[in-house]
Design a protein around this motif. Structure first.
Motif, PDB file in Angstrom:
ATOM      1  N   SER A1302      50.413  19.295  36.480  1.00  0.00           N
ATOM      2  CA  SER A1302      50.312  18.183  35.140  1.00  0.00           C
ATOM      3  C   SER A1302      49.671  19.224  33.316  1.00  0.00           C
ATOM      4  N   ASN A1303      48.868  19.698  34.507  1.00  0.00           N
ATOM      5  CA  ASN A1303      47.495  20.767  32.900  1.00  0.00           C
ATOM      6  C   ASN A1303      48.212  21.991  33.444  1.00  0.00           C
ATOM      7  N   MET A1304      48.734  22.275  32.265  1.00  0.00           N
ATOM      8  CA  MET A1304      49.000  23.339  32.362  1.00  0.00           C
ATOM      9  C   MET A1304      48.193  24.208  31.396  1.00  0.00           C
ATOM     10  N   ASP A1305      47.978  23.933  30.321  1.00  0.00           N
ATOM     11  CA  ASP A1305      46.881  24.441  29.361  1.00  0.00           C
ATOM     12  C   ASP A1305      44.807  24.834  30.025  1.00  0.00           C
ATOM     13  N   LEU A1306      44.576  23.863  31.506  1.00  0.00           N
ATOM     14  CA  LEU A1306      43.232  24.075  32.130  1.00  0.00           C
ATOM     15  C   LEU A1306      43.891  25.135  33.014  1.00  0.00           C
ATOM     16  N   LEU A1307      45.038  24.745  33.817  1.00  0.00           N
ATOM     17  CA  LEU A1307      45.200  25.824  34.637  1.00  0.00           C
ATOM     18  C   LEU A1307      45.177  27.462  34.050  1.00  0.00           C
ATOM     19  N   MET A1308      45.335  27.331  33.292  1.00  0.00           N
ATOM     20  CA  MET A1308      46.057  29.104  32.171  1.00  0.00           C
ATOM     21  C   MET A1308      44.943  29.198  32.367  1.00  0.00           C
ATOM     22  N   LYS A1309      43.328  28.217  31.479  1.00  0.00           N
ATOM     23  CA  LYS A1309      41.883  28.440  31.101  1.00  0.00           C
ATOM     24  C   LYS A1309      41.423  29.236  32.610  1.00  0.00           C
ATOM     25  N   CYS A1310      41.942  28.540  33.706  1.00  0.00           N
ATOM     26  CA  CYS A1310      40.760  28.455  34.904  1.00  0.00           C
ATOM     27  C   CYS A1310      41.462  30.093  35.244  1.00  0.00           C
ATOM     28  N   TRP A1311      42.683  30.213  34.729  1.00  0.00           N
ATOM     29  CA  TRP A1311      43.386  31.148  36.096  1.00  0.00           C
ATOM     30  C   TRP A1311      42.705  32.207  34.976  1.00  0.00           C
ATOM     31  N   MET A1312      42.845  32.459  33.597  1.00  0.00           N
ATOM     32  CA  MET A1312      42.088  33.532  33.204  1.00  0.00           C
ATOM     33  C   MET A1312      40.466  33.963  33.024  1.00  0.00           C
ATOM     34  N   LYS A1313      39.555  32.714  32.796  1.00  0.00           N
ATOM     35  CA  LYS A1313      38.621  32.770  32.974  1.00  0.00           C
ATOM     36  C   LYS A1313      38.316  33.362  34.332  1.00  0.00           C
ATOM     37  N   ALA A1314      39.192  33.357  35.632  1.00  0.00           N
ATOM     38  CA  ALA A1314      38.620  34.465  36.620  1.00  0.00           C
ATOM     39  C   ALA A1314      39.272  35.658  36.622  1.00  0.00           C
ATOM     40  N   ALA A1315      40.263  35.792  35.920  1.00  0.00           N
ATOM     41  CA  ALA A1315      40.691  37.123  34.904  1.00  0.00           C
ATOM     42  C   ALA A1315      39.106  38.058  34.353  1.00  0.00           C
ATOM     43  N   GLU A1316      38.843  37.358  33.716  1.00  0.00           N
ATOM     44  CA  GLU A1316      37.712  37.352  32.438  1.00  0.00           C
ATOM     45  C   GLU A1316      36.459  37.787  34.142  1.00  0.00           C
ATOM     46  N   LEU A1317      36.308  36.982  34.267  1.00  0.00           N
ATOM     47  CA  LEU A1317      34.796  37.097  35.093  1.00  0.00           C
ATOM     48  C   LEU A1317      35.156  38.323  36.676  1.00  0.00           C
ATOM     49  N   ALA A1318      36.489  38.764  37.211  1.00  0.00           N
ATOM     50  CA  ALA A1318      36.792  39.516  37.685  1.00  0.00           C
ATOM     51  C   ALA A1318      36.287  41.408  36.917  1.00  0.00           C
ATOM     52  N   ILE A1319      36.888  41.086  35.561  1.00  0.00           N
ATOM     53  CA  ILE A1319      37.442  42.283  35.306  1.00  0.00           C
ATOM     54  C   ILE A1319      35.359  42.647  34.840  1.00  0.00           C
ATOM     55  N   LYS A1320      35.293  41.678  34.274  1.00  0.00           N
ATOM     56  CA  LYS A1320      33.308  41.659  33.161  1.00  0.00           C
ATOM     57  C   LYS A1320      32.815  42.265  35.269  1.00  0.00           C
ATOM     58  N   PHE A1321      32.643  41.361  36.175  1.00  0.00           N
ATOM     59  CA  PHE A1321      31.473  41.597  37.570  1.00  0.00           C
ATOM     60  C   PHE A1321      32.243  41.911  37.981  1.00  0.00           C
ATOM     61  N   LEU A1322      33.308  42.366  38.917  1.00  0.00           N
ATOM     62  CA  LEU A1322      33.696  43.080  40.408  1.00  0.00           C
ATOM     63  C   LEU A1322      33.633  44.425  39.999  1.00  0.00           C
ATOM     64  N   SER A1323      33.884  44.661  40.478  1.00  0.00           N
ATOM     65  CA  SER A1323      34.138  46.329  40.601  1.00  0.00           C
ATOM     66  C   SER A1323      36.302  46.250  40.576  1.00  0.00           C
ATOM     67  N   HIS A1324      35.855  47.345  39.769  1.00  0.00           N
ATOM     68  CA  HIS A1324      37.819  47.769  39.524  1.00  0.00           C
ATOM     69  C   HIS A1324      38.709  47.409  40.357  1.00  0.00           C
ATOM     70  N   ASP A1325      38.410  47.173  41.625  1.00  0.00           N
ATOM     71  CA  ASP A1325      39.905  47.123  42.777  1.00  0.00           C
ATOM     72  C   ASP A1325      39.799  45.260  43.106  1.00  0.00           C
ATOM     73  N   LYS A1326      38.786  45.044  42.856  1.00  0.00           N
ATOM     74  CA  LYS A1326      38.750  43.948  43.292  1.00  0.00           C
ATOM     75  C   LYS A1326      39.036  43.632  41.824  1.00  0.00           C
ATOM     76  N   ALA A1327      39.528  44.121  40.958  1.00  0.00           N
ATOM     77  CA  ALA A1327      39.734  43.171  39.755  1.00  0.00           C
ATOM     78  C   ALA A1327      40.765  43.755  39.212  1.00  0.00           C
ATOM     79  N   VAL A1328      41.485  44.034  40.171  1.00  0.00           N
ATOM     80  CA  VAL A1328      42.641  44.675  40.146  1.00  0.00           C
ATOM     81  C   VAL A1328      43.002  43.565  41.043  1.00  0.00           C
ATOM     82  N   ASP A1329      42.787  43.346  42.134  1.00  0.00           N
ATOM     83  CA  ASP A1329      43.581  42.715  43.087  1.00  0.00           C
ATOM     84  C   ASP A1329      43.635  41.071  42.162  1.00  0.00           C
ATOM     85  N   ILE A1330      42.423  41.252  41.712  1.00  0.00           N
ATOM     86  CA  ILE A1330      42.585  39.384  41.643  1.00  0.00           C
ATOM     87  C   ILE A1330      43.455  39.476  39.976  1.00  0.00           C
TER      88      ILE A1330
END
Length: 1745
Positions: A1302-1330
């Motif tokens: 019901s809340n697409m914007d929230l979904l978008m925000k959460c998923w993008m945040k997950a991706a952003e955190l992965a790129i910033k803080f996780l290893s490249h391979d894990k970031a690719v998986d995310i």
């Protein structure tokens, strides 16, 4: 096979002293060796030297050293040796069977050249080869020799095949020739078989192949037809020398080849079908091997050498000892020698077909051999040395062998009995039988010779246990089948197979005679029976008697001796037959009368001298007399007259003995004079005929030899004067008159007046004859003679004497005849009446005294009645009009129908009394209807009713009674009669009367009163069906009351109340009966219940025994327990099944629990050893304290379970604290966590987990999270928390878990945040998986740019491009590819093309991929767009799609559109397009109705494109190819079609059009023949060329018929001989003219042929050739065709620039003139085309503008 050295037979010498030849005898007993000194040495089987003899030269004058012995062979019977010598001779020496027998030359065969080799394959036939090349045979029987075949080359070797039926000869030129005396069905060829590379000195013929070797050091194996199989090449082996000799084993499975110091062994491998070489036998200093000979049983090989040595080798594959009694030597795969170690006897067991022998067994008291091969069975008798091999398909060794019969082996296999006679290679017979006992099978094979029977083989066996079949094994048919009423346990045929003895299970002995098919019983009790060997005498035992049948043909004549014991055996030896009897512990022998046995056997064998000799020893008695009689009869039949004479002398028949004595004297004198036994002499034969009282035969024998006097003497001796005089008359004997006188005087002397009278009568002295007949007291004979002679009838004296004598002798009828003949009718009538000859009297009265006839008829009737001939009297009484007498006679004669017929014709009432008599007869024969009618007619209705009642036909009686009585009277009558019958005990009759008057109840009552319940029930079933069951029950109760239990049982069961039946017996303690009924009629468990009740009734040990007997003990215990009879259950269990006591306690406990008696139940549970059940009971009742008490006392393990149950109860009651306490006491914190979790009390769950199970806390937390217990906000908050605490992986997981559609914007925000955190803080391979998780989610939400951006951040360029493509952002995708990875540009283009294709945007696709766009246009059928687009490309592309379009159009039948296409776009000379051009041409020329002016444009276009094609071909590589020539032909045809259409538009060119149509006929291999002839015919008809029109249209009709039939084979080509119109043309697939037009043509052709106005000949020109033919018949010169008409250009030629192009001047000018005058654009176009095609017009032309 291996060779093993045994011994040296002949020691080698120092120099050359060659062993020239050797031979083993076929019986294996002798071995012969011949050395260079021409001496033959003979050895025995063991290799001991036993004898020798010197050979002889052909002529002694040349000396003994002028020849060499080249070869030797034993005869098949091993008694002779044939010796081949180089001095042109063969000697055959008889050496005898025993050692030391004298040696005699019994044959010699002189030849024309040296004899080089020799074999002796069969009796009397010696085969040998000569130096001059001939192969000949010598016959030792006739001492003659003859040539089999001749060659021009020296015979170097000769060998036979394994069977000796074929020979091979090897010649010096390498030729090998084969010859068969019998090819044994192999079909192999004869004559020259092969040519070997060198002379085949070493040659051997195995079973499947021929081995040849010689001086080239090669051994070659050839196949059956001489083809090469194998080559063994030793030419490179320096130690090997030339091969000199070869020998095959007797089985043909092995071959040995000899050379220098070496023997090479080859074994045939049946599986590989090749020769395998065994390791060679190397013998140093042996020198060259010059001779080899194999012992005929295959066990030994003898080797002779150049130095004169002879070595003996043992050959075998393997040896084994069987049962320590027999030695088995396997000398080949298919040959085994079996040696008896104790006796030394040997038997060679060999497969005739070369099959490999598996295992050999010795069976049947160590006498019989049995061996299997893959396809056959080998059997042998060691005693008789008879061997058999029969075809036998393997049955896994399941056969059973019986060797009880010495001549035949019985084999049982799968219900089939096969018989094999030892020594025969065929199965003697096989039959289906299930009885494998040798006592139930009897085989007899020629055991005793019988007169007139050559081959006697019989088999008796059981078809089933009561049926014997007897089979003739020679003819294979059934001789008889004996069906017996009892099981048969023994049978045996006699030795001649004529009689069969058999015994049944009741020990009755029977004899069956096979010839007469008669069966007779011999003994009613017979424990022992046997045929006496060598005879037809039977010995049997019957209780205390020994019974002997010496003459089995008379089974009733038996000799009996009293016995005390039992017969055990029968022995016959040394002229004695003894029956061995055991009497207690002793054995006693009873000697049979050997003489009686001997006599029967001698008679059977036809040895009458032996029979006589035996009878001489016996005293005369009734039995002996019977034997002498039998012998006399048989010896006379066999013409053994001396024996017959002795027999009659012994019998006291002196006359026959004397007569035979005289006969024997005659026979003996003839025998002395002429030889033979004299029985064929006519006198002997005649006398034997006389003895047989066959005097005519004797007369014939005498008269054959013209011995008339002897015949007459014979007849006179026998006083057969008539026969004697007849012979004398027939032969014109001079003593005839004397004979007659002698005969008459003899008759008179002996007072034979009758015979004397016959003699006088024959002589013609009738008066004398009459006198003699009267004297002899034969007046009747005298009367016959008198009546036959008129002269005697006229003599009153003679007649009166005869009649007086006749009347005196009371021959009244004969006297009457005589009186009637002499017309004395009155006396004749009197005599006839006296003599009762009424027929003659009536016949005479009808003529002479008519008034007397009626009286005579009555008297005649009376006489016949007196004579009891009642039948005959009837008619005479009728004739006399005496009806009453006639009726009485008919009744007396029992001619009832006739009596009735006469009676019914009477009008007189007095005759009515006879109705009763006749009616009574008909009643007695049960013809009741007729009897009834007669009774009624004679006023005896009551009798009729009685008749019916006595016959039990109550209905008819009733019907009759009703007619003459009232209903009440009838009923009263019937009931009273029925009651009378009841009193008399005739209940059935009474019943019928009751039912007849509809009173069945009275009958039922009657039966009930008399206790006849069955009949009562029967009537109830018929008349009161509804009361039947009730009646049964009622009767049952009555019977039960009377204690008639069995009958009561029957009625209860019939009344469907089996329980009541059981109850009767239960109440009366008859438990067996109760059990029986329950088992038979109750349900599945009824009998068990009865057994239980029975046991309960008995109680104690008795109950246990009973239940054990029925096998119901356990069931009964269970049943008692299940039915709460626990005391009885405990009683049974304690007595017999203690292990069941706990079960009973358990069931009792459960019962008490159900009753609510918990304390008692608890006690029982504990006794049953089930305290847990007691605990559970208390738990179930929430009685926790008792549960705890029992558990602690009896089942401590259950304590925890009780606490858990209590906790569960508390939780359900929401008493969480209590519940938690109980669970912790029970040490089950995990359950507490589970219950809290289930209640949603996560905090408490976490608390307990933290305190008691800290290890599981993280899992619980994860579970808590995964349950989504926080909601979306909670999840986001938790993620942010994790993020702040630096737990980025957990934060990312939390963000990704957010799912709120019901809340697409929230979904978008959460998923993008997950991706952003992965790129910033996780290893490249894990970031690719995310990113791989988030990217697709974004794409799913159509956030293509965000997804692409995410991928680009991680350098996932292809994923980014795919995201742009997914969003159809093609430019961005291209830009990314171009800037970041140019390799992917092609991928983007490919995806773009696919996108355009899928979207169907072809126009856009053109700009991207033209070829793909063109393919799509073609696929969609958008051909115009396709061709238009292709035309903008290059020429090749254009024509590729034009070809595709053309193919499509041709398939659609749109050939004209294809023509337009190629007219528009040109025709390239592509070879792949040739088929299209051809199809286009063929489709166009096949079109209908195109031979008109309007069709010009089609043909012109076709012509133009073909011209263009031909010009293109000229410039291409296809120039002058067959295709090019074919298109030139098509161009010519198209030009003719176009020119014809142009000419058809102008009247003055009609002849040109016709000529063109006719010219086209020579091209019918290209154009449809039927269409061409149709158009040519019509064109010719149009210009009135009727001859041609008729021929062409007639041909069209023939073609049309051929097309219908599918073949043109029946066409007649006569009209087109000597023309260039082709005969062989393709059959058009369909007719190119409509059926209507064809029928019009048919009518026209018929009309023309009927008018006979045309000549059926094609017109000819000055060449004498058909005018349209290009080829001249006489010269064969081919003229050029005219370009205007196609006709040949002969004179007035106009030539064009292009070579080979010309026109007839007249036709050309006509065409030009017409063009000029009509200004026809078509004609102008034709001229324009000719200009182009022919290289310009001729100069003298016209120009047109």
């Amino acid at each position: 096979m291996q060779l093993k050295y045994l011994k040296t037979l002949l020691t080698p010498q120092d120099g050359a002293a060659k062993v020239t030849c050797m031979a083993w005898a076929p019986n294996n007993a002798k071995f012969a060796v011949c050395t260079i000194d021409r001496v033959v040495i003979l050895y025995d089987e063991q290799g001991e030297k036993r004898d020798r003899f010197t050979t002889k030269p052909a002529d002694p004058k040349y000396g003994k050293k002028t020849y060499v012995v080249k070869s030797m062979a034993f005869s098949p019977d091993s008694t002779k040796i044939a010796v081949a010598q180089t001095d042109n001779i063969i000697f055959v020496y008889k050496i005898g069977e025993e050692w030391g027998d004298k040696k005699v030359i019994c044959n010699k065969f002189i030849q024309t050249s040296a004899v080089t080799c020799l074999v002796w394959p069969s009796e009397h036939t010696v085969i040998f080869g000569l130096a001059e090349g001939k192969v000949r045979q010598a016959n030792t029987k006739t001492s003659k020799s003859s040539t089999i075949y001749g060659t021009d080359s020296y015979v170097v070797s000769l060998t036979t095949n394994v069977s000796g039926k074929g020979i091979l000869s090897g010649h010096a030129d390498g030729t090998v020739v084969r010859y068969f005396f019998d090819d044994e069905g192999s079909g192999e060829s004869q004559g020259k078989l092969l040519t070997h590379a060198c002379p085949p000195y070493a040659m051997a013929w195995g079973t499947n192949s021929i081995i040849v070797a010689g001086c080239d050091k090669k051994i070659v194996a050839y196949g059956r037809e001489g083809h090469l199989l194998q080559t063994f090449d030793y030419s490179r082996d320096r130690s090997e020398k030339e091969f000199t000799v070869a020998a095959s084993s007797p089985s043909g499975q092995s071959i040995v080849v000899g050379s220098y110091d070496r023997l090479r062994v080859f074994n045939w491998s049946p599986r590989k079908a090749t020769w395998d070489e065994a390791s060679p036998k190397e013998i140093p200093n042996l020198y060259t091997i010059t001779a080899l000979s194999w012992k005929k049983d295959g066990s030994r090989l003898s080797v002779g050498t150049l130095c004169g040595g002879v070595e003996l080798f043992d050959c075998c594959l393997r040896r084994s000892i069987y049962k320590n009694k027999f030695e088995m030597t396997y000398v080949g795969l298919s040959q085994v020698i079996v040696k008896n170690l104790s006796t030394g006897t040997r038997v060679v067991l060999k497969s005739q077909y070369g099959y490999e022998i598996d295992e050999v067994k010795v069976m049947g008291k160590d006498r019989y051999l049995v061996a299997h091969t893959s396809d056959t069975l080998l059997l042998g008798d060691l005693a008789s040395n008879k061997l058999s091999e029969v075809a036998w398909q393997g049955s896994g060794g399941n056969e059973k062998f019986f060797f009880e019969n010495e001549t035949v082996c019985m084999i049982f296999n799968a219900g089939e009995l096969a018989l094999v006679e030892y020594g025969s290679n065929e199965i003697l017979g096989s039959v289906r039988t299930e009885f494998m006992n040798p006592h139930l099978i009897s085989v007899r094979l020629n055991e005793r010779k019988q007169r007139g029977v050559e081959d006697n083989r019989k088999l008796a066996y059981l078809i089933d246990i009561k049926t014997i079949a007897i089979v003739d094994l020679v003819g294979g048919y059934n001789l008889g089948t004996i069906s017996h009423d009892s099981k048969i346990d023994w049978l045996e045929l006699n030795e001649t197979g004529r009689k069969l003895l058999f015994r049944d299970k009741k020990l009755r002995l029977h004899l069956y005679d096979i010839e007469s098919s008669l069966k007779s019983t011999m003994l009613s009790f017979c424990p022992y029976v046997q045929w006496v060997p060598g005879s037809d005498v039977v010995v049997a035992q019957n209780r205390g008697n020994l019974c002997v049948w010496y003459t089995i043909d008379s089974p009733e004549r038996v000799t009996m001796f009293p016995l005390k014991g039992d017969i055990v055996d029968l022995e016959r030896s040394n002229g004695k037959t003894e029956v061995i009897v055991t009497e207690g512990v002793n054995s006693v022998s009873y000697t049979l009368d050997e003489g009686l046995i001997e006599f029967g056997t001698a008679i059977d064998d036809g040895d009458y001298y032996r029979a006589t000799a035996f009878l001489e020893t016996l005293e005369m008695s009734a039995e002996t007399e019977a034997m002498w009689k039998t012998l006399s009869k048989l010896s006379l039949e066999a013409q053994q007259l001396h024996i017959a004479e002795r027999c009659f002398a012994a019998l006291g028949d002196v006359s026959k003995a004397r007569f035979l004595n005289e006969t024997n004297k005659i026979a003996d004198s003839v025998s002395r004079e002429y030889g033979g036994d004299g029985t064929d002499h006519y006198q002997v034969k005649a006398r034997l005929a006389m003895l047989d009282k066959n005097f005519k035969l004797a007369e014939m024998y005498y008269l054959e030899q013209n011995a008339v006097d002897e015949v007459m003497e014979m007849y006179q001796e026998l006083h057969m004067w008539d026969e004697c005089i007849a012979v004398a008359e027939a032969r014109g004997h001079p003593e005839l008159d004397n004979l007659r006188r002698s005969y008459y005087s003899y008759l008179m002397e002996t007072n034979q007046n009758e015979k004397a009278g016959e003699v006088k009568e024959n002589e013609g002295d009738f008066t004398g004859a009459v006198n003699l007949y009267l004297k002899a007291g034969l007046p009747a004979k005298a009367a016959w003679l008198a009546m036959s002679r008129d002269e005697l009838l006229s003599s009153h004296d003679i007649i009166s004497r005869i009649t007086a004598a006749l009347i005196k002798g009371e021959f009244y009828e004969r006297a009457g005849d005589l009186f009637e003949r002499t017309r004395n009718n009155q006396k004749a009538l009197e005599c006839y009446r006296k003599g009762n000859a009424f027929k003659k009297a009536v016949d005479l009265a009808r003529v002479a005294f008519p008034a007397e006839v009626v009286k005579l008829e009555e008297v005649w009737g009376d006489y016949l009645v007196q004579q009891k001939q009642m039948d005959a009297a009837i008619n005479h009484y009728i004739e006399a009009g005496r009806s009453t007498k006639a009726i009485e006679a008919a009744i007396a004669a029992r001619q009832w129908k006739k009596a009735l017929h006469i009676l019914e014709l009477q009008e007189d009432k007095t005759a009515a009394k006879y109705y009763l008599k006749i009616a009574q007869h008909y009643a007695s024969v049960q013809e009741f209807e007729v009897a009834e009618r007669l009774f009624v007619k004679g006023d005896h209705t009551k009798d009729a009713i009685d008749m019916y009642t006595q016959a039990g036909r109550w209905e008819q009686a009733h019907k009759l009674a009703v007619k003459c009585m009232s209903q009440e009277d009838v009923s009263a009558l019937y009931i009273s009669r029925a009651q009378e019958l009841e009193k008399e005990g005739k209940y059935k009759e009474a019943e019928r009367l009751f039912t007849t008057v509809d009173e069945p109840d009275l009958a039922i009552t009657m039966y009930k009163k008399n206790k006849m319940y069955d009949d009562m029930i029967r009537l109830v079933a018929v008349h009161h069906k509804d009361l039947l069951q009730e009646t049964h029950i009622h009767l049952a109760k009555e019977l039960e009351a009377e204690s008639r239990f069995q009958e009561a049982e029957y009625h209860y069961l019939e009344g469907q109340d089996w329980k009541a039946a059981v109850n009767i017996y239960r109440v009366n303690d008859m438990w067996e009966e109760a059990y029986r009924i329950a088992k038979t009629h109750g349900g599945a468990s009824a009998h068990k219940q009865v057994a239980y009740l029975w046991a309960k009734n008995l109680g104690g040990e008795a109950a246990v025994k009973l239940l054990n007997k029925f096998g119901f003990l356990e069931t009964a215990i269970d049943f008692a327990a299940d039915n709460y009879a626990f005391d009885f259950a405990f009683e049974l269990a304690r007595l017999a099944m203690k292990q069941k006591i706990p079960d009973i306690h358990l069931k009792n406990a459960m019962f008490l629990e159900d009753q609510g008696k918990f304390n008692e139940a608890e006690t029982e549970f504990i006794k049953a050893g089930k305290p847990k059940e007691a605990v559970l009971m208390h738990v179930h009742n929430k009685d926790w304290s008792n549960a705890q008490r029992v558990a602690e006392a009896h089942d401590p393990e259950s304590v925890a379970d009780i606490l858990v149950s209590q906790a569960k109860f508390c939780f359900d009651q929401k008493e969480f604290q209590k519940a938690e306490a109980f669970l912790l006491r029970a040490q089950r914190p995990e359950l507490a966590i589970k219950y809290y979790k289930d209640a949603g009390m996560w905090t408490d769950a976490m608390r307990i987990c933290k305190d008691y199970l800290p290890s599981k806390l993280s899992v619980l937390q994860k579970e808590y999270e995964s349950e989504g217990n926080w909601g979306v906000e909670g999840m986001v908050e938790q993620a942010q928390e994790w993020e702040q605490t630096g737990e980025y992986a957990r934060a990312i997981d939390c963000y990704l878990k957010v799912k709120d559609s019901s809340n697409m914007d929230l979904l978008m925000k959460c998923w993008m945040k997950a991706a952003e955190l992965a790129i910033k803080f996780l290893s490249h391979d894990k970031a690719v998986d995310i990113s791989q998780i988030v990217g697709p989610r974004l794409i799913q939400l159509r956030k293509y740019n965000e997804a692409a951006e995410l991928y680009l951040n991680l350098d996932l360029i292809k994923n980014a491009i795919d995201a742009f493509i997914e969003g159809e952002e093609w430019n961005k995708a291209k830009r990314v590819a171009k800037e970041l990875d140019p390799r992917l540009e092609e991928y983007v283009d490919k995806r773009y093309k696919e996108h355009l294709k899928n979207q169907g945007k072809v126009d856009s696709l053109v700009g991207v991929d033209v070829m793909a766009a063109l393919d799509m246009y073609a696929e969609r059928g958008q051909w115009e767009k396709c061709i238009d687009t292709a035309s903008k490309q290059n020429f090749k592309v254009l024509h590729k799609y034009i070809a595709l379009y053309a193919t499509h159009l041709i398939k659609e039948g749109e050939a004209e559109k294809v023509l337009q296409l190629y007219t528009q776009h040109g025709v390239p000379a592509y070879s792949q397009n040739f088929n299209i051009y051809k199809r286009l041409f063929l489709e166009l020329v096949s079109l209908r109705d195109r031979d008109c002016a309007e069709a010009y444009r089609i043909w012109a276009d076709l012509r133009d494109i073909l011209l263009l094609l031909c010009e293109n071909l000229t410039k291409s590589s296809e120039a002058n190819s067959p295709a090019h020539e074919e298109f030139e032909q098509m161009l010519l045809v198209a030009h003719y079609y176009a020119t014809r259409s142009a000419a058809k538009g102008i009247d003055q060119l009609s002849s040109v059009a016709a000529k063109l149509s006719i010219s086209l006929l020579r091209h019918t291999e290209l154009i449809p023949a039927d269409k061409a002839f149709y158009e040519a015919g019509l064109a010719a008809k149009a210009v009135e060329w009727e001859n041609m029109a008729f021929i062409f249209l007639n041909r069209f009709l023939d073609l049309a018929d051929g097309i219908d039939e599918g073949t043109l084979d029946a066409l007649d080509h006569t009209d087109f001989q000597d023309t260039d119109i082709p005969f062989e043309v393709p059959v058009p697939s369909k007719l190119h003219v409509t059926v209507e037009k064809r029928e019009e043509i048919r009518e026209w052709v018929l009309t023309v042929s009927m008018d006979q106005r045309v000549e059926q000949v094609l017109p000819k020109d000055e060449r004498g050739t058909y005018e349209a033919s290009l080829v001249a018949v006489s010269t064969g010169i081919r003229s050029l065709p005219c370009v205007i008409t196609g006709y040949p250009v002969l004179r007035n030629k106009i030539e064009f620039k292009r070579p080979g192009m010309a026109a007839n001047k007249d036709d050309w000018n006509k065409f030009l003139m017409a063009t000029k005058t009509t200004h026809s654009p078509e004609c102008q176009d034709v001229l324009k085309f000719i200009t182009q095609w022919c290289g310009g017009l001729p100069s003298a032309g016209y120009s047109f503008h």
